[in-house]
Enzyme design. Structure first.
Site, PDB file in Angstrom:
ATOM      1  N   HIS A 180       0.940  -1.291   0.131  1.00 57.27           N
ATOM      2  CA  HIS A 180      -0.197   0.195  -0.052  1.00 57.27           C
ATOM      3  C   HIS A 180       0.921   1.209  -0.103  1.00 57.27           C
ATOM      4  O   HIS A 180       2.089   1.285  -0.194  1.00 57.27           O
ATOM      5  CB  HIS A 180      -0.997   0.021   1.161  1.00 57.27           C
ATOM      6  N   GLU A 191       1.326 -11.705   5.721  1.00 54.78           N
ATOM      7  CA  GLU A 191       0.488 -10.853   6.663  1.00 54.78           C
ATOM      8  C   GLU A 191       0.632 -11.188   7.987  1.00 54.78           C
ATOM      9  O   GLU A 191       0.543 -12.072   8.615  1.00 54.78           O
ATOM     10  CB  GLU A 191      -0.985 -11.466   6.815  1.00 54.78           C
ATOM     11  N   HIS A 226       2.719  -6.898   4.574  1.00 55.56           N
ATOM     12  CA  HIS A 226       1.281  -6.623   4.893  1.00 55.56           C
ATOM     13  C   HIS A 226       0.736  -6.800   6.192  1.00 55.56           C
ATOM     14  O   HIS A 226       1.739  -7.524   6.941  1.00 55.56           O
ATOM     15  CB  HIS A 226       0.139  -7.331   3.872  1.00 55.56           C
ATOM     16  N   GLU A 250      -1.964   0.397   8.141  1.00 55.51           N
ATOM     17  CA  GLU A 250      -1.018  -0.627   7.406  1.00 55.51           C
ATOM     18  C   GLU A 250       0.227  -0.228   6.619  1.00 55.51           C
ATOM     19  O   GLU A 250       1.297  -0.641   6.619  1.00 55.51           O
ATOM     20  CB  GLU A 250      -2.060  -1.681   6.742  1.00 55.51           C
TER      21      GLU A 250
END
Length: 329
Positions: free
Chosen positions: A119, A293, A211, A156
């Site tokens: 992101h 993650e 992430h 995030e």
């Protein structure tokens, strides 16, 4: 990464367990967790020393200077401050694939690692850019999402860039050349297809996309996403499925040992591994690549870890151990 958006869909029903030789065995009971721990140690994953300084070592002077400051910052941030994925349109700022200055020696000398901080903090300001469709090989999806955030607004995007910078420092000490897909040096982006292209063009020996999840409260733990076998359109992951799995298993093992965090209790059937065929960043990769993650930003217990600078250092250390182990064979 939130499971809301183009590459990040709501968790599906549990898949068939992944029973590879390096599966992370964790169940709800403490004995099961201990067994998983022992299994990972028994398979001989790397126990390289990677104590990481938070000092930037590459030629990206201004970006690296801010990285060092962020590396020790445990503060919260409004949902616009962080880093992340975004579009493949016009860029603002320096190249997204900033190259580190490789160390003179070390076990990873000559190896190229691409780190993909998920992101971008500016994505939310560019909805038309990140919502435009890009070809992910099998079909078309939006360029990217804004990512998720804790209830207190720690994004995030900020998390992924902090962990990625810590990881870069460690890998460079091991002798690797490290390239980023973005380093907080562009207004938005890159899109998921461009992220894959950066790793491909670099001829990376390994790519890891960092992430954090945005699942429901009570869902805890980490998981590593592996590419499934895809051969459709411009996507052909068949050559990278096996090496990516090896990379993912080693990253999962290193992460478990370094952080003490258990594998996900809601994805991967307790293995800490999840195979997916719908992610453009994996489908378009021609080099070994995985996503990790690191935890769930919507669970209060995971958030305590994710917002801790000391824990993020452990996360970077664990990921680096997995990469070193994979590259050393």
């Amino acid at each position: 990464m939130s499971y809301v958006g183009p590459d990040f869909e709501p968790p599906r029903p549990p898949r068939h367990p992944l029973r590879g030789p390096l599966t992370v065995a964790v169940v709800a009971l403490a004995p099961g967790a201990l067994v998983g721990w022992l299994v990972w140690q028994a398979v001989g994953d790397s126990d390289e020393d990677g104590a990481a300084a938070q000092t930037s070592v590459s030629a990206g002077a201004s970006a690296r200077a801010s990285a060092s400051a962020g590396a020790s910052d445990d503060g919260k941030e409004r949902p616009g401050g962080g880093t992340g994925q975004s579009g493949g349109g016009e860029e603002t700022g320096s190249s997204p694939a900033a190259t580190s200055a490789p160390a003179g020696s070390g076990p990873l000398k000559g190896k190229v690692v691409v780190v993909d901080p998920g992101h971008n903090p500016g994505n939310f300001q560019h909805p038309s850019d990140i919502n435009r469709k890009v070809n992910i090989g099998t079909n078309w999806k939006e360029c990217d999402t804004t990512g998720t955030a804790t209830n207190d607004g720690y994004t995030e995007a900020k998390f992924t860039l902090d962990v990625s910078r810590r990881l870069r420092t460690i890998l460079e000490k091991e002798g690797a050349t490290v390239k980023f897909t973005q380093d907080g040096d562009r207004a938005w982006g890159p899109c998921v297809d461009e992220r894959a292209e950066i790793g491909n063009k670099a001829g990376a020996d390994a790519v890891v996309s960092i992430h954090a999840d945005g699942s429901a409260a009570g869902n805890r733990g980490f998981h590593v996403i592996l590419p499934g076998s895809v051969h459709s359109g411009s996507a052909d992951t068949r050559p990278i499925v096996a090496p990516s799995r090896s990379l993912g298993e080693r990253v999962a093992g290193g992460f478990l040992r370094a952080t003490g965090s258990a594998p996900s209790n809601y994805i991967g059937d307790g293995t800490g591994l999840d195979v997916r065929k719908d992610l453009g960043g994996l489908n378009l990769s021609t080099v070994p690549k995985v996503f990790i993650e690191c935890g769930n930003m919507r669970d209060s217990k995971d958030v305590t870890q994710l917002t801790s600078g000391a824990w993020r250092q452990k996360a970077a250390q664990g990921i680096s151990e997995g990469i070193v182990s994979f590259l050393r064979g």
